[in-house]
Design an enzyme around this catalytic site. Sequence first.
Site, short mmCIF file in Angstrom:
data_model
loop_
_atom_site.label_atom_id
_atom_site.label_comp_id
_atom_site.label_asym_id
_atom_site.label_seq_id
_atom_site.Cartn_x
_atom_site.Cartn_y
_atom_site.Cartn_z
CB CYS A 206 27.03 11.70 -2.20
SG CYS A 206 27.71 13.20 -2.95
CB ALA B 111 -4.21 -4.48 -17.32
CB SER C 95 3.37 -2.14 -17.22
OG SER C 95 4.59 -1.46 -16.97
CB CYS D 226 31.52 11.17 -4.18
SG CYS D 226 30.87 11.10 -2.49
CG HIS E 116 13.93 -0.13 -10.96
ND1 HIS E 116 12.68 -0.24 -11.53
CD2 HIS E 116 14.81 -0.51 -11.93
CE1 HIS E 116 12.80 -0.67 -12.80
NE2 HIS E 116 14.08 -0.84 -13.05
P1 OAD Z 1 3.56 0.07 -13.81
O1 OAD Z 1 2.79 1.17 -13.19
O2 OAD Z 1 4.18 0.29 -15.14
O3 OAD Z 1 2.65 -1.25 -13.95
C1 OAD Z 1 1.89 -1.72 -12.87
C2 OAD Z 1 1.19 -2.96 -13.33
O4 OAD Z 1 0.49 -3.49 -12.22
C3 OAD Z 1 0.16 -2.74 -14.45
O5 OAD Z 1 0.37 -3.69 -15.49
C4 OAD Z 1 -1.18 -2.97 -13.76
O6 OAD Z 1 -2.17 -3.55 -14.63
C5 OAD Z 1 -0.77 -3.93 -12.67
N1 OAD Z 1 -1.65 -3.92 -11.49
C6 OAD Z 1 -2.38 -2.91 -10.98
N2 OAD Z 1 -3.01 -3.30 -9.88
C7 OAD Z 1 -2.68 -4.59 -9.67
C8 OAD Z 1 -3.01 -5.56 -8.68
N3 OAD Z 1 -3.82 -5.26 -7.67
N4 OAD Z 1 -2.49 -6.80 -8.79
C9 OAD Z 1 -1.65 -7.12 -9.81
N5 OAD Z 1 -1.30 -6.25 -10.77
C10 OAD Z 1 -1.80 -5.00 -10.70
O7 OAD Z 1 4.65 -0.41 -12.72
P2 OAD Z 1 5.98 -1.26 -12.95
O8 OAD Z 1 5.79 -2.30 -13.98
O9 OAD Z 1 6.46 -1.66 -11.60
O10 OAD Z 1 10.98 2.60 -12.41
O11 OAD Z 1 6.93 -0.13 -13.51
C11 OAD Z 1 8.27 -0.42 -13.80
C12 OAD Z 1 9.13 0.76 -13.45
O12 OAD Z 1 8.62 1.95 -14.08
C13 OAD Z 1 9.16 1.12 -11.98
O13 OAD Z 1 10.06 0.34 -11.23
C14 OAD Z 1 9.59 2.54 -12.03
C15 OAD Z 1 8.71 3.05 -13.13
O14 OAD Z 1 9.13 4.18 -13.79
C16 OAD Z 1 11.86 3.28 -11.70
O15 OAD Z 1 11.54 3.87 -10.69
C17 OAD Z 1 13.23 3.24 -12.26
#
Ligand code: OAD
Length: 244
Positions: free
Chosen positions: A127, A215, A189, A130, A119
């Site tokens: 930019c 979770a 998640s 471009c 990501h």
């Molecule tokens: P999320 O916020 O969707 O999920 C975070 C996960 O981490 C959840 O399932 C929590 O239960 C878990 N969690 C929280 N604390 C934790 C801990 N201490 N140890 C282990 N797990 C823990 O974040 P991502 O899955 O990274 O996209 O989200 C995916 C994408 O959605 C991101 O990269 C971003 C976002 O929109 C872009 O920026 C394109």
Amino acid sequence: MQFQPELIETIRGAGRILFFTGAGVSAESGLPTFRDPQQGLWATFRPQDLATPQAFAQDPETVWRWYQWRRRVHSGVMPNPAHEAIAALQRRFPESVLVTQNVDRLHELAGSHLPVHLHGHLFLNKCAGCAHAMPEVAYDLEQPPLCEACGGLCRPDVVWFGEGLPAGPWNAALKAAREADLVFSIGTSATVVPAAELPRVAHRNGAAIIQVNPAPTPLDPIAHNLRGSAATIMPALLAELGAS
Ligand code: OAD
């Protein structure tokens, strides 16, 4: 912490491991996740206002300032024991690949070998017109600078909703998923596609899936689930593997 002996044997016997990480890995460094119902970024802000090309076209200053704020927050944090344990496991399993959805630099700071960033990178710029790479800027600069090549506006080099993933990282991640015999899905998640397809691709190709998350997620049915924080479980696993 007790782990099933079969689980430890599965890890010991693995050749190619894919470590697939998300915002939960950095939670214990003090960075908010996206989907935590209280403290997640998307609980406080609407992604369509801040993380889409349309939002930037309509109100570039607001989007720019939000990323500048995130840069200030990120610049003060350090890797936690989860990042460090993953880096140590990469050294122990040299054919492993680390694929992260995170735009922070904490895997690199922990010494991880060549993390694949699906990501993008929070601190890098390009930019908006471009796509020319642009230099890093001071994090208190309130206006996006202009591109020397085309005069377009500077934007963070991250992937926004509605945009494709960068081809090089995506192809590397897909290859690692197809070739893996074990996937660790840690702190994600597993809901944002196409990234979230990687563990499923690996599973269809016969890989075992170990999920580290306090979770449940949609991956639960195909994973061995270790419920708890990454900064607790990953060092404990590393210690268990090192014990014999
Ligand atoms: P999320 O916020 O969707 O999920 C975070 C996960 O981490 C959840 O399932 C929590 O239960 C878990 N969690 C929280 N604390 C934790 C801990 N201490 N140890 C282990 N797990 C823990 O974040 P991502 O899955 O990274 O996209 O989200 C995916 C994408 O959605 C991101 O990269 C971003 C976002 O929109 C872009 O920026 C394109």
